[in-house]
Design a protein around this motif. Structure first.
Motif, PDB file in Angstrom:
ATOM      1  N   UNK A 104       0.846  -1.207   0.000  1.00  0.00           N
ATOM      2  CA  UNK A 104       0.000   0.000   0.000  1.00  0.00           C
ATOM      3  C   UNK A 104       0.876   1.249   0.000  1.00  0.00           C
ATOM      4  N   UNK A 105       0.244   2.396  -0.112  1.00  0.00           N
ATOM      5  CA  UNK A 105       0.963   3.647   0.128  1.00  0.00           C
ATOM      6  C   UNK A 105       1.126   3.799   1.642  1.00  0.00           C
ATOM      7  N   UNK A 109      -3.999   4.483   8.337  1.00  0.00           N
ATOM      8  CA  UNK A 109      -5.430   4.505   8.660  1.00  0.00           C
ATOM      9  C   UNK A 109      -6.342   4.690   7.440  1.00  0.00           C
ATOM     10  N   UNK A 110      -5.775   5.000   6.298  1.00  0.00           N
ATOM     11  CA  UNK A 110      -6.586   5.057   5.082  1.00  0.00           C
ATOM     12  C   UNK A 110      -5.741   4.728   3.856  1.00  0.00           C
ATOM     13  N   UNK A 111      -4.899   3.733   4.006  1.00  0.00           N
ATOM     14  CA  UNK A 111      -3.953   3.394   2.949  1.00  0.00           C
ATOM     15  C   UNK A 111      -4.665   2.836   1.717  1.00  0.00           C
ATOM     16  N   UNK A 139       1.104  -3.416   3.838  1.00  0.00           N
ATOM     17  CA  UNK A 139       2.456  -3.027   4.235  1.00  0.00           C
ATOM     18  C   UNK A 139       2.942  -1.989   3.218  1.00  0.00           C
ATOM     19  N   UNK A 140       3.673  -0.982   3.680  1.00  0.00           N
ATOM     20  CA  UNK A 140       4.173   0.001   2.709  1.00  0.00           C
ATOM     21  C   UNK A 140       5.592  -0.357   2.273  1.00  0.00           C
ATOM     22  N   UNK A 141       6.156   0.432   1.387  1.00  0.00           N
ATOM     23  CA  UNK A 141       7.490   0.139   0.824  1.00  0.00           C
ATOM     24  C   UNK A 141       8.548  -0.003   1.910  1.00  0.00           C
ATOM     25  N   UNK A 142       8.365   0.756   3.032  1.00  0.00           N
ATOM     26  CA  UNK A 142       9.352   0.710   4.113  1.00  0.00           C
ATOM     27  C   UNK A 142       9.113  -0.432   5.092  1.00  0.00           C
ATOM     28  N   UNK A 148      -6.487  -0.022   5.988  1.00  0.00           N
ATOM     29  CA  UNK A 148      -7.181   0.505   4.810  1.00  0.00           C
ATOM     30  C   UNK A 148      -8.406   1.352   5.131  1.00  0.00           C
ATOM     31  N   UNK A 149      -8.629   1.667   6.391  1.00  0.00           N
ATOM     32  CA  UNK A 149      -9.850   2.403   6.752  1.00  0.00           C
ATOM     33  C   UNK A 149     -10.888   1.446   7.289  1.00  0.00           C
ATOM     34  N   UNK A 150     -11.755   1.936   8.197  1.00  0.00           N
ATOM     35  CA  UNK A 150     -12.733   1.076   8.847  1.00  0.00           C
ATOM     36  C   UNK A 150     -13.587   0.342   7.810  1.00  0.00           C
TER      37      UNK A 150
END
Ligand code: ASP
Ligand code: MG
Length: 408
Positions: A104-105, A109-111, A139-142, A148-150
């Motif tokens: 994800x980006x 909380x809202x990826x 998971x992000x690049x790091x 992804x949000x509720x």
């Protein structure tokens, strides 16, 4: 034999008993030869419990730590469900978002999902394993955990279905499908067999209790057939799919949505000159107030009336903005009404049939319900009526368009 993604929401995995019931259901699918990827939510109430815990520690927990915390709910259910499957002699493996590699980006909380590695999942499926994936997390690049949000497990399920090219994405929940309208308002409401992505998005107010609307957008974009069904009883549920353009089969109207969360504002006697609409709505949007319907009359005496609706919660704020603008613009007065409701007919069948609007207005007139505003789109007609007539309007339209249980 089918390749399925099945998602089980919080109530469907809300207890040990429910988790065992889900496992039994999965075993049946595997015996039938289906390949299944399961996505689960946290046990019902768990995510809220974690949010409350965080708020006890800190008024403003950092977004990164919040996602680390909230993602644990789903990790509990993937492990328990996998154990329940092992207990039944079925090979299953639990996977976190990071283990699948749901990339994800970094918008905690809202990826947004950027990509999903479908290789590992396919390998497990080919080894006859049921793959149990934690919803709502990535998971992000790091390497940071993201959420992804509720309600985001629905989006996980749809995204996985798109990535592995599943035959269907099945959302198991505590209702047996999407209904023609809210059964609490119209007990004769019916479960819809089939509905298009577009219609489902327009019926969001009915569907949002059932599934995250963002997941419907996603499913529409990648053309993933989406089915909503009950984990408590057997049944076909409601299939959400693309418009098959088979006009003969399409009902005129699929469903009736309504919202009581509406308020209406009118600026009366606004000078009828270019730029007025933008001078009214500019300051409204500058206050981050979202406008829904907009109506402006053709002026007769060099002035015009300008009406729009906002959500009830923003009514007072919007009224203050208009009161201030009124003098500036040389308008006569501002009238507000927060005792209104919006009722909408939705159906792709409207495209190929004339007369839906007049039939709608007839049905409302027959009940002496006054229509205050009207707006239309290709597959939707909405009217604003007095709040006290909301339920009556929904029921009158439900029967006028032959949606009642007994008439189908
Ligand atoms: N557990 C998360 C929530 O409660 C995600 C989900 O249930 O879809 O919002
Ligand atoms: Mg949910």
């Amino acid at each position: 034999m089918a390749l399925l993604v099945q998602k089980f929401g919080g109530t469907s995995v809300g207890s040990v008993e429910r988790i065992n019931a889900v496992a039994d259901r999965l075993v049946k699918h595997q015996k039938a030869g289906d390949q299944v990827v399961v996505v689960v939510s946290a046990m019902s109430g768990e995510t809220n419990r974690l949010v409350a815990l965080a708020n006890e520690i800190s008024e403003q927990p950092t977004a990164r730590e919040m996602d680390v915390l909230l993602s644990t709910g789903e990790q509990v259910t993937i492990a328990l469900l996998s154990m329940a499957l092992h207990q039944r002699g079925v090979d299953a493996i639990s996977m976190t978002g990071s283990q699948v590699r749901i990339l994800t980006d970094s918008a905690f909380s809202k990826a947004r999902i950027k990509s999903i590695d479908e290789q590992t999942i396919h390998q497990h499926l080919d080894n006859n394993q049921i793959v149990v994936v934690a919803g709502f997390q990535g998971v992000d690049e790091q390497g940071n955990i993201t959420t992804l949000g509720r309600g985001g497990s629905d989006t996980t399920a749809v995204a996985l279905a798109a990535a592995i090219n599943a035959d269907e994405c099945q959302i198991y929940t505590d209702v047996d499908g999407v209904y023609t309208t809210d059964p609490r308002v119209e007990p004769k409401a019916r479960r819809m067999e089939k509905i298009t992505f577009e219609e489902m998005l327009e019926l969001a107010s009915l569907g949002s209790k059932v599934l995250q609307i963002r997941s419907v957008e996603f499913a529409g974009k990648y053309n993933v057939p989406l089915r909503v069904l009950s984990s408590f009883e057997d049944g076909p549920g409601t299939l959400i799919t693309i418009d098959n353009e088979d006009v003969m089969e399409q009902p005129l109207i699929s469903g009736i949505a309504f919202s009581r969360d509406e308020a209406k504002l009118t600026m009366v006697g606004v000078p009828d000159i270019p730029g007025v609409a933008s001078r009214i709505l500019g300051p409204i949007s500058a206050q981050n107030i979202e406008v829904d319907m907009i109506v402006q009359n053709i002026g007769s005496d060099q002035t015009t009336d300008f009406t729009f609706t906002v959500s009830k919660g923003e009514f007072a704020k919007a009224k203050r903005v208009l009161d201030q603008l009124c003098a500036e613009l040389g308008a006569r007065e501002v009238i507000g009404d927060d005792e209104i409701a919006k009722v909408s007919l939705v159906g792709v069948g409207m495209r190929s049939h004339a007369g839906v609007a007049s039939k709608m207005f007839d049905a409302l007139a027959a009940e002496s319900i006054n229509i205050q505003m009207i707006s239309t789109s290709e597959i939707k007609i909405s009217v604003v009526v007095a709040l006290k007539y909301c339920e009556l309007a929904v029921r009158a339209l439900h029967s006028a368009f032959a949606l009642d249980e007994s008439t189908s």
